[in-house]
Design a protein around this motif. Structure first.
Motif, PDB file in Angstrom:
ATOM      1  N   ALA A 376      46.347 -18.720 -12.255  1.00  0.00           N
ATOM      2  CA  ALA A 376      44.931 -18.733 -12.628  1.00  0.00           C
ATOM      3  C   ALA A 376      44.761 -18.654 -14.144  1.00  0.00           C
ATOM      4  CB  ALA A 376      44.196 -17.576 -11.958  1.00  0.00           C
ATOM      5  N   ILE A 377      45.615 -17.893 -14.806  1.00  0.00           N
ATOM      6  CA  ILE A 377      45.566 -17.835 -16.275  1.00  0.00           C
ATOM      7  C   ILE A 377      45.830 -19.224 -16.855  1.00  0.00           C
ATOM      8  CG2 ILE A 377      46.688 -16.889 -18.337  1.00  0.00           C
ATOM      9  CD1 ILE A 377      47.331 -14.387 -16.711  1.00  0.00           C
ATOM     10  N   GLN A 378      46.888 -19.874 -16.371  1.00  0.00           N
ATOM     11  CA  GLN A 378      47.225 -21.204 -16.878  1.00  0.00           C
ATOM     12  C   GLN A 378      46.120 -22.206 -16.577  1.00  0.00           C
ATOM     13  OE1 GLN A 378      49.387 -21.959 -18.885  1.00  0.00           O
ATOM     14  NE2 GLN A 378      50.189 -24.020 -18.642  1.00  0.00           N
ATOM     15  N   SER A 379      45.554 -22.127 -15.397  1.00  0.00           N
ATOM     16  CA  SER A 379      44.482 -23.046 -15.025  1.00  0.00           C
ATOM     17  C   SER A 379      43.278 -22.887 -15.948  1.00  0.00           C
ATOM     18  CB  SER A 379      44.064 -22.779 -13.574  1.00  0.00           C
ATOM     19  OG  SER A 379      42.922 -23.519 -13.232  1.00  0.00           O
ATOM     20  N   SER A 380      42.902 -21.652 -16.221  1.00  0.00           N
ATOM     21  CA  SER A 380      41.755 -21.399 -17.099  1.00  0.00           C
ATOM     22  C   SER A 380      42.011 -21.913 -18.507  1.00  0.00           C
ATOM     23  CB  SER A 380      41.449 -19.899 -17.123  1.00  0.00           C
ATOM     24  OG  SER A 380      40.301 -19.617 -17.875  1.00  0.00           O
ATOM     25  N   ARG A 381      43.234 -21.744 -18.997  1.00  0.00           N
ATOM     26  CA  ARG A 381      43.568 -22.208 -20.344  1.00  0.00           C
ATOM     27  C   ARG A 381      43.550 -23.737 -20.429  1.00  0.00           C
ATOM     28  NH1 ARG A 381      46.128 -18.524 -23.783  1.00  0.00           N
ATOM     29  NH2 ARG A 381      47.163 -20.279 -24.785  1.00  0.00           N
ATOM     30  N   ILE A 382      44.111 -24.411 -19.432  1.00  0.00           N
ATOM     31  CA  ILE A 382      44.130 -25.875 -19.458  1.00  0.00           C
ATOM     32  C   ILE A 382      42.705 -26.424 -19.383  1.00  0.00           C
ATOM     33  CG2 ILE A 382      44.883 -27.947 -18.231  1.00  0.00           C
ATOM     34  CD1 ILE A 382      47.328 -26.405 -17.274  1.00  0.00           C
ATOM     35  N   HIS A 389      38.726 -30.721 -26.163  1.00  0.00           N
ATOM     36  CA  HIS A 389      39.337 -31.861 -26.827  1.00  0.00           C
ATOM     37  C   HIS A 389      39.176 -33.198 -26.137  1.00  0.00           C
ATOM     38  CE1 HIS A 389      41.852 -28.326 -28.259  1.00  0.00           C
ATOM     39  NE2 HIS A 389      41.350 -28.823 -29.371  1.00  0.00           N
ATOM     40  N   CYS A 390      38.668 -33.214 -24.904  1.00  0.00           N
ATOM     41  CA  CYS A 390      38.600 -34.482 -24.180  1.00  0.00           C
ATOM     42  C   CYS A 390      37.208 -34.716 -23.619  1.00  0.00           C
ATOM     43  CB  CYS A 390      39.601 -34.496 -23.013  1.00  0.00           C
ATOM     44  SG  CYS A 390      41.309 -34.396 -23.530  1.00  0.00           S
ATOM     45  N   PRO A 391      36.669 -35.926 -23.779  1.00  0.00           N
ATOM     46  CA  PRO A 391      35.420 -36.281 -23.098  1.00  0.00           C
ATOM     47  C   PRO A 391      35.664 -36.311 -21.593  1.00  0.00           C
ATOM     48  CG  PRO A 391      35.969 -37.853 -24.833  1.00  0.00           C
ATOM     49  CD  PRO A 391      37.177 -37.020 -24.623  1.00  0.00           C
ATOM     50  N   PRO A 392      34.620 -36.139 -20.781  1.00  0.00           N
ATOM     51  CA  PRO A 392      34.793 -36.223 -19.326  1.00  0.00           C
ATOM     52  C   PRO A 392      35.435 -37.540 -18.911  1.00  0.00           C
ATOM     53  CG  PRO A 392      32.644 -35.336 -19.849  1.00  0.00           C
ATOM     54  CD  PRO A 392      33.249 -35.758 -21.150  1.00  0.00           C
ATOM     55  N   ARG A 393      36.296 -37.427 -17.895  1.00  0.00           N
ATOM     56  CA  ARG A 393      37.011 -38.566 -17.299  1.00  0.00           C
ATOM     57  C   ARG A 393      38.072 -39.159 -18.216  1.00  0.00           C
ATOM     58  NH1 ARG A 393      34.494 -40.164 -12.574  1.00  0.00           N
ATOM     59  NH2 ARG A 393      32.383 -39.337 -12.286  1.00  0.00           N
ATOM     60  N   GLN A 394      38.353 -38.511 -19.336  1.00  0.00           N
ATOM     61  CA  GLN A 394      39.436 -38.960 -20.206  1.00  0.00           C
ATOM     62  C   GLN A 394      40.415 -37.810 -20.409  1.00  0.00           C
ATOM     63  OE1 GLN A 394      38.329 -41.063 -23.785  1.00  0.00           O
ATOM     64  NE2 GLN A 394      36.375 -41.739 -22.899  1.00  0.00           N
ATOM     65  N   VAL A 395      41.701 -38.110 -20.352  1.00  0.00           N
ATOM     66  CA  VAL A 395      42.739 -37.096 -20.510  1.00  0.00           C
ATOM     67  C   VAL A 395      43.657 -37.512 -21.649  1.00  0.00           C
ATOM     68  CG1 VAL A 395      42.692 -36.389 -18.091  1.00  0.00           C
ATOM     69  CG2 VAL A 395      44.218 -38.226 -18.791  1.00  0.00           C
ATOM     70  N   PRO A 396      44.408 -36.556 -22.222  1.00  0.00           N
ATOM     71  CA  PRO A 396      45.334 -36.908 -23.295  1.00  0.00           C
ATOM     72  C   PRO A 396      46.345 -37.965 -22.851  1.00  0.00           C
ATOM     73  CG  PRO A 396      45.090 -34.530 -23.149  1.00  0.00           C
ATOM     74  CD  PRO A 396      44.387 -35.104 -21.960  1.00  0.00           C
ATOM     75  N   GLU A 397      46.882 -38.677 -23.819  1.00  0.00           N
ATOM     76  CA  GLU A 397      47.809 -39.782 -23.538  1.00  0.00           C
ATOM     77  C   GLU A 397      49.014 -39.320 -22.733  1.00  0.00           C
ATOM     78  OE1 GLU A 397      48.484 -43.714 -23.509  1.00  0.00           O
ATOM     79  OE2 GLU A 397      46.848 -42.821 -24.655  1.00  0.00           O
ATOM     80  N   ASP A 398      49.546 -38.120 -23.043  1.00  0.00           N
ATOM     81  CA  ASP A 398      50.749 -37.654 -22.360  1.00  0.00           C
ATOM     82  C   ASP A 398      50.486 -37.200 -20.929  1.00  0.00           C
ATOM     83  OD1 ASP A 398      49.271 -35.445 -23.046  1.00  0.00           O
ATOM     84  OD2 ASP A 398      51.011 -34.201 -23.545  1.00  0.00           O
ATOM     85  N   ARG A 399      49.212 -37.187 -20.497  1.00  0.00           N
ATOM     86  CA  ARG A 399      48.885 -36.809 -19.125  1.00  0.00           C
ATOM     87  C   ARG A 399      48.591 -38.020 -18.244  1.00  0.00           C
ATOM     88  NH1 ARG A 399      50.953 -32.932 -20.615  1.00  0.00           N
ATOM     89  NH2 ARG A 399      50.291 -30.757 -20.496  1.00  0.00           N
ATOM     90  N   ILE A 468      52.039 -27.625 -10.186  1.00  0.00           N
ATOM     91  CA  ILE A 468      50.883 -28.187  -9.493  1.00  0.00           C
ATOM     92  C   ILE A 468      49.643 -28.097 -10.376  1.00  0.00           C
ATOM     93  CG2 ILE A 468      49.318 -27.863  -7.532  1.00  0.00           C
ATOM     94  CD1 ILE A 468      51.741 -26.961  -5.897  1.00  0.00           C
ATOM     95  N   ALA A 469      49.476 -26.965 -11.070  1.00  0.00           N
ATOM     96  CA  ALA A 469      48.315 -26.798 -11.955  1.00  0.00           C
ATOM     97  C   ALA A 469      48.325 -27.830 -13.078  1.00  0.00           C
ATOM     98  CB  ALA A 469      48.301 -25.380 -12.532  1.00  0.00           C
ATOM     99  N   ASP A 470      49.485 -28.051 -13.680  1.00  0.00           N
ATOM    100  CA  ASP A 470      49.583 -29.001 -14.786  1.00  0.00           C
ATOM    101  C   ASP A 470      49.300 -30.427 -14.342  1.00  0.00           C
ATOM    102  OD1 ASP A 470      50.176 -29.283 -17.612  1.00  0.00           O
ATOM    103  OD2 ASP A 470      51.938 -30.407 -16.982  1.00  0.00           O
ATOM    104  N   TRP A 471      49.593 -30.727 -13.089  1.00  0.00           N
ATOM    105  CA  TRP A 471      49.293 -32.057 -12.547  1.00  0.00           C
ATOM    106  C   TRP A 471      47.853 -32.149 -12.038  1.00  0.00           C
ATOM    107  CZ3 TRP A 471      48.128 -32.637  -7.275  1.00  0.00           C
ATOM    108  CH2 TRP A 471      47.899 -33.956  -6.864  1.00  0.00           C
ATOM    109  N   MET A 472      47.372 -31.095 -11.366  1.00  0.00           N
ATOM    110  CA  MET A 472      46.086 -31.145 -10.682  1.00  0.00           C
ATOM    111  C   MET A 472      44.892 -31.163 -11.636  1.00  0.00           C
ATOM    112  SD  MET A 472      44.374 -28.305  -8.162  1.00  0.00           S
ATOM    113  CE  MET A 472      45.571 -28.504  -6.850  1.00  0.00           C
ATOM    114  N   ILE A 473      44.917 -30.308 -12.668  1.00  0.00           N
ATOM    115  CA  ILE A 473      43.726 -30.115 -13.494  1.00  0.00           C
ATOM    116  C   ILE A 473      43.351 -31.376 -14.271  1.00  0.00           C
ATOM    117  CG2 ILE A 473      42.730 -28.732 -15.352  1.00  0.00           C
ATOM    118  CD1 ILE A 473      44.458 -26.406 -14.287  1.00  0.00           C
ATOM    119  N   PRO A 474      44.297 -32.065 -14.947  1.00  0.00           N
ATOM    120  CA  PRO A 474      43.914 -33.337 -15.570  1.00  0.00           C
ATOM    121  C   PRO A 474      43.420 -34.375 -14.559  1.00  0.00           C
ATOM    122  CG  PRO A 474      45.971 -32.542 -16.500  1.00  0.00           C
ATOM    123  CD  PRO A 474      45.675 -31.668 -15.328  1.00  0.00           C
ATOM    124  N   CYS A 475      43.981 -34.357 -13.341  1.00  0.00           N
ATOM    125  CA  CYS A 475      43.510 -35.289 -12.311  1.00  0.00           C
ATOM    126  C   CYS A 475      42.057 -35.001 -11.937  1.00  0.00           C
ATOM    127  CB  CYS A 475      44.399 -35.209 -11.073  1.00  0.00           C
ATOM    128  SG  CYS A 475      46.035 -35.920 -11.283  1.00  0.00           S
TER     129      CYS A 475
END
Length: 520
Positions: A376-382, A389-399, A468-475
């Protein structure tokens, strides 16, 4: 006079251009703005307007889940709005109306996370010890479906409390709780929403326990079903109210003393949440069970009373734009998470009477709670990082490429460092909590074989959850869903399911040598 008329024409033309910019804002299906910051961030138009203009704009572009927490960025008349209007339009250090996140050292991060993490762990240890005691109460022996309820109700802290903490932490970090009017509008709306969701989830969890119990045993008494519904709804309501008030105090206090609420809010939300929830559930269930013979209608009246308050919470929460959105869109993650947690409860119910699993019930809240707290800590931070840093529906290039675990842990970014730190907390944290359980139980101690299996499955659980958090949240962000509202319920429910299943595996592999007398 001619000059004045010309100036008026220019102002009118400027207003029409500004209106065009508003209509191009990223709300809903409205196209994204075409102006970009030189630094790569989307340039958001200045949306400080009069209430009448704001209402017209809201009709043109309805809210969606990834919109800012207020329709105007900040509420009309906000001091923050005035500051935003006065800022240099060429200043591209951050999105308009959003503050830059302060830099954070690893040492600062560790110190801020450590104390709440230990408090949360001690809370889960206390909940495990309490569950070990109340499992022998008459109501737990006669109405065994209560064990199915336990993970679902304890999971409410992930579905509701941690989600609230993540939303309010994001609001603090992006500067949307700067004035009293903004702050209390957001807090009251979210608390009312949470009470309504807690009531509905409590009822659904009880119905799920009734159905699963009927499937397992082939029979279910009506009075027992009423007891489960009444105890579940009341427990969810009272526990959610108490924890919500504590959560608001923690976040506003963190803001005052300069601590990043993303680091402390979610673990403190869980610190004594399990203990409070379990204590209320056990006492209410036992009290209602004692009333079944003489006053069977009590269970029905108590349940109907709390269900009757639901329209009040709907009215209050609908007055705030952010909570009004979630009245309609926030049900999918919390109901799905409740179902996932109930499956974990079914596993617990089927293993609690197994002689090879003796003592497992003490460790279940610890395993599930620690994994849920860390992810939950990691999820809140991401989520906060995406909002910045990102407009809605846009994610960083490395994601945007295919996922691999190295992307989560290998790197020097803030989220890489936090993932590394949180994974390193697992082994020393669980050793502290295992030793605490040993001191509280006294008669036996876990063997090195069992400790090895326990730590191995705990590491596997947290490693899997962080990936899972690192994959799910940008999705979620890319599909237009609010990660603060969606990710934590899913992740904490998965923590319950994975934790319970992996703990069964640890006991199965090491049950012959799980415990040894203290003297050996």
């Amino acid at each position: 006079m001619a000059n004045t008329g010309q100036q008026d024409d220019q102002l009118a033309q400027s207003d029409s251009v500004g209106a065009g910019k508003h209509n191009r804002h990223h709300y809903g299906s409205c196209p994204a703005p075409d102006a970009q910051h030189p630094g790569g961030h989307q340039r958001l138009p200045n949306r400080a307007q009069s209430p009448s203009n704001s209402n017209i704009f809201n009709e043109l572009c309805p809210y969606t889940e990834t919109d800012p927490l207020f329709p105007n960025g900040h509420m009309p008349g906000s001091k923050v709005n005035e500051e935003v209007m006065e800022k240099d339009p060429e200043d591209c250090s951050a999105q308009d109306g959003v503050r830059e996140m302060p830099s954070e050292s690893v040492r600062s991060m560790v110190l801020q996370i450590l104390v709440p993490f230990l408090l949360a762990g001690l809370g889960t240890v206390s909940a495990g010890m309490l569950l070990d005691v109340v499992q022998h109460w008459e109501v737990f022996q006669r109405v065994t479906e209560i064990f199915i309820l336990v993970p679902a109700l304890l999971g409410l802290k992930g579905n509701l409390e941690m989600t609230l903490a993540s939303r309010l932490s994001t609001a603090v970090n992006v500067g949307e709780m700067e004035t009293a009017k903004e702050k209390w509008s957001l807090i009251i709306g979210n608390l009312a929403l949470k009470q309504m969701q807690a009531t509905v989830l409590g009822l659904l969890a009880a119905l799920a326990a009734v159905v699963l119990g009927w499937v397992l045993e082939g029979d279910m008494l009506l009075n027992h079903a009423a007891l489960l519904c009444s105890a579940s709804v009341t427990t969810a309501f009272l526990a959610s109210l108490l924890q919500g008030i504590i959560m608001v105090g923690v976040i506003t206090g963190s803001k005052r003393i300069g601590i990043n609420p993303d680091n402390v809010a979610t673990p403190i939300a869980a610190s004594f949440g399990d203990l409070i929830t379990l204590a209320i559930l056990a006492c209410l269930s036992q009290g209602l069970y004692e009333c079944i013979e003489l006053y069977p209608y009590v269970s029905y009246l108590v349940c109907l009373f709390f269900l009757g308050l639901t329209p009040l919470w709907v009215v209050v929460s609908s007055r705030n734009p952010a909570s009004r959105i979630l009245l309609y869109t926030g049900w999918e993650p919390i109901i799905t998470a409740m179902v996932i947690s109930s499956i974990g409860g079914l596993i617990l119910d089927t293993t609690v009477s197994d002689p090879n699993m003796v003592g497992m019930i003490v460790y279940t809240p610890v395993m599930n709670g620690i994994g849920g707290n860390l992810v939950a800590i990691q999820s809140s931070r991401i989520a906060t990082d995406l909002y910045h840093h990102c407009p809605p529906r846009q994610v960083p290039e490395d994601r945007r490429s295919c996922y691999n675990p190295c992307r989560t842990f290998c790197g020097s970014g803030a989220n890489h460092r936090s993932a590394q730190v949180l994974l390193l907390f697992v082994v020393p944290g669980h050793l502290i909590f295992l030793y605490t359980i040993h001191l509280m139980k006294g008669s036996t101690s876990p063997t090195p074989v069992f400790i090895t299996f326990f730590l191995a499955v705990a590491l596997l659980q947290v490693f899997t959850l962080l990936c899972i958090a690192d994959w799910m949240i940008p999705c979620l962000w890319r599909t237009g869903k609010d990660p603060d509202s969606y990710s934590i319920p899913y992740l904490t429910a998965l923590a319950d399911l994975l934790g319970t299943a992996l703990l069964v595996l640890a006991f199965f592999l090491g049950h012959d040598k799980a415990y040894s007398p203290v003297g050996n």
